[in-house]
Design an enzyme around this catalytic site. Structure first.
Site, PDB file in Angstrom:
ATOM      1  N   ALA A  12       0.862  -1.172   0.000  1.00  0.00           N
ATOM      2  CA  ALA A  12       0.000   0.000   0.000  1.00  0.00           C
ATOM      3  C   ALA A  12       0.900   1.223   0.000  1.00  0.00           C
ATOM      4  O   ALA A  12       1.725   1.396   0.899  1.00  0.00           O
ATOM      5  CB  ALA A  12      -0.908   0.001   1.214  1.00  0.00           C
ATOM      6  N   LEU A 221      16.644   4.499 -18.559  1.00  0.00           N
ATOM      7  CA  LEU A 221      17.510   5.668 -18.395  1.00  0.00           C
ATOM      8  C   LEU A 221      16.735   6.960 -18.197  1.00  0.00           C
ATOM      9  O   LEU A 221      17.224   8.038 -18.517  1.00  0.00           O
ATOM     10  CB  LEU A 221      18.425   5.788 -19.619  1.00  0.00           C
ATOM     11  CG  LEU A 221      19.254   4.550 -19.949  1.00  0.00           C
ATOM     12  CD1 LEU A 221      19.938   4.704 -21.307  1.00  0.00           C
ATOM     13  CD2 LEU A 221      20.278   4.272 -18.859  1.00  0.00           C
ATOM     14  N   ASP A 247       4.237  12.321 -12.376  1.00  0.00           N
ATOM     15  CA  ASP A 247       4.729  11.467 -11.302  1.00  0.00           C
ATOM     16  C   ASP A 247       5.521  10.320 -11.929  1.00  0.00           C
ATOM     17  O   ASP A 247       4.978   9.538 -12.699  1.00  0.00           O
ATOM     18  CB  ASP A 247       3.536  10.934 -10.501  1.00  0.00           C
ATOM     19  CG  ASP A 247       3.929  10.060  -9.316  1.00  0.00           C
ATOM     20  OD1 ASP A 247       5.127   9.805  -9.126  1.00  0.00           O
ATOM     21  OD2 ASP A 247       3.012   9.640  -8.588  1.00  0.00           O
ATOM     22  N   ASP A 253       8.178   0.256 -13.270  1.00  0.00           N
ATOM     23  CA  ASP A 253       7.261  -0.881 -13.209  1.00  0.00           C
ATOM     24  C   ASP A 253       6.384  -0.944 -14.456  1.00  0.00           C
ATOM     25  O   ASP A 253       6.104  -2.031 -14.976  1.00  0.00           O
ATOM     26  CB  ASP A 253       6.396  -0.790 -11.962  1.00  0.00           C
ATOM     27  CG  ASP A 253       7.218  -0.863 -10.692  1.00  0.00           C
ATOM     28  OD1 ASP A 253       8.294  -1.494 -10.716  1.00  0.00           O
ATOM     29  OD2 ASP A 253       6.797  -0.285  -9.673  1.00  0.00           O
TER      30      ASP A 253
END
Length: 306
Positions: A12, A221, A247, A253
């Site tokens: 979380a 990169l 962000d 990921d």
């Protein structure tokens, strides 16, 4: 449908945005606060599923509200949970600081129940792992299960992807189990001792990882894009522009999940790299980690105009 199996951690994410990190003993005002789903393995599974792969997530959860958050995000994304739940341990959590003016981040993780995973968890899921089209893992869960799962996947039919994050020493021969290893600049430096500032540095680090046994190295990169090297060929894919950066905390990921989905469909490395880059480019235009992962249609639309 192409199948991706991910071994990793759900956390979380407790995210704070501020102009800067406070000094020790100091309290400052933040700009905003958000609680949402994260964890590298979970984020990558969500990214792969939204990118069109039949995705399974192997982990441990607690029996708490954060576990329910995990199950909800996986259900919404189409991820199949392959889990055990443990009343005596909490579900993982992470503190994320996001610098307001740049979108850059700093993170502390506490994996909770997932930190107690063992090789027995892997053995119970050996068939699923060995029969995957792509198997993906990282280092947020213990090293032993990650290594054992890579051995099983490597012996089976799976393409193996190791995202060595957070960077740490790994057992001798582990890189030889990896068809792809996908560090960022700091992780590549930790693994090779080569400071990655330029594309030439990135190539040298990638060559070092291949020399240690990896089938191919893909270095992410940031604003310089990504670089692929497999011992005989080097490909640089520039960053794609999907809009303003909000962000960056889920970018790596997103890249790894998109890469896994593309490889599972049988895409060649350069095409898979572009698909992964597009996935990451869209994710950084949105806040959060797992919630920022784009759909396959969005990824294909960006590729069509890039």
């Amino acid at each position: 449908m192409s199948r991706v199996v991910v071994l990793g951690v759900f956390n979380a994410d407790v995210a704070f945005r501020a102009d800067r990190l406070p000094k020790m003993g100091e309290t400052i005002h933040g700009k905003s606060f958000h609680l949402g789903p994260g964890g590298k393995g979970s984020n990558q599974a969500v990214a792969a599923a939204r990118a069109g792969a039949d995705t399974h997530m192997i982990t441990r959860l607690g029996k708490d509200a954060f576990a329910e958050m995990a199950l909800e995000i996986w259900r919404d994304a189409g991820v199949t949970p392959v889990i055990t739940r443990h009343a005596d341990r909490s579900t993982g959590s992470a503190f994320i600081f996001i610098e307001e003016h740049s979108g850059n981040n700093a993170i502390i993780i506490a994996p909770g129940a997932a930190a107690s995973m063992t090789n027995a968890d892997i053995d119970e899921r050996a068939k699923l792992i060995s029969e995957a089209d792509v198997f993906v893992t990282q280092f947020e869960q213990p090293m032993g299960p990650a290594h054992h799962a890579l051995e099983i996947a490597h012996k089976g039919r799976a393409i193996t992807v190791l995202n060595p994050a957070p960077a740490m020493d790994m057992p001798e021969g582990m890189l030889a189990l990896c068809d792809y290893v996908t560090p960022n600049e700091s992780e590549a430096e930790a693994l090779t001792g080569i400071k990655v500032v330029s594309l030439d540095d990135a190539q040298q680090a990638a060559m070092a990882l291949v020399a240690r046994g990896a089938g191919a190295a893909i270095l992410t990169l940031g604003e310089k894009g990504a670089l692929f090297h497999n011992g005989s060929e080097t490909v640089h894919v520039p960053v794609m522009n999907a809009g303003g950066v909000a962000d960056t905390s889920g970018a790596g990921d997103a890249f790894n999940g998109g890469l896994a989905a593309a490889l599972a469909r049988g895409k060649a490395p350069e095409e898979a790299l572009r698909f992964a880059a597009a996935t990451a480019a869209i994710s950084v235009t949105r806040h959060g980690t797992a919630p920022s992962m784009p759909s396959e249609a969005e990824i294909q639309a960006l590729l069509a105009r890039s």
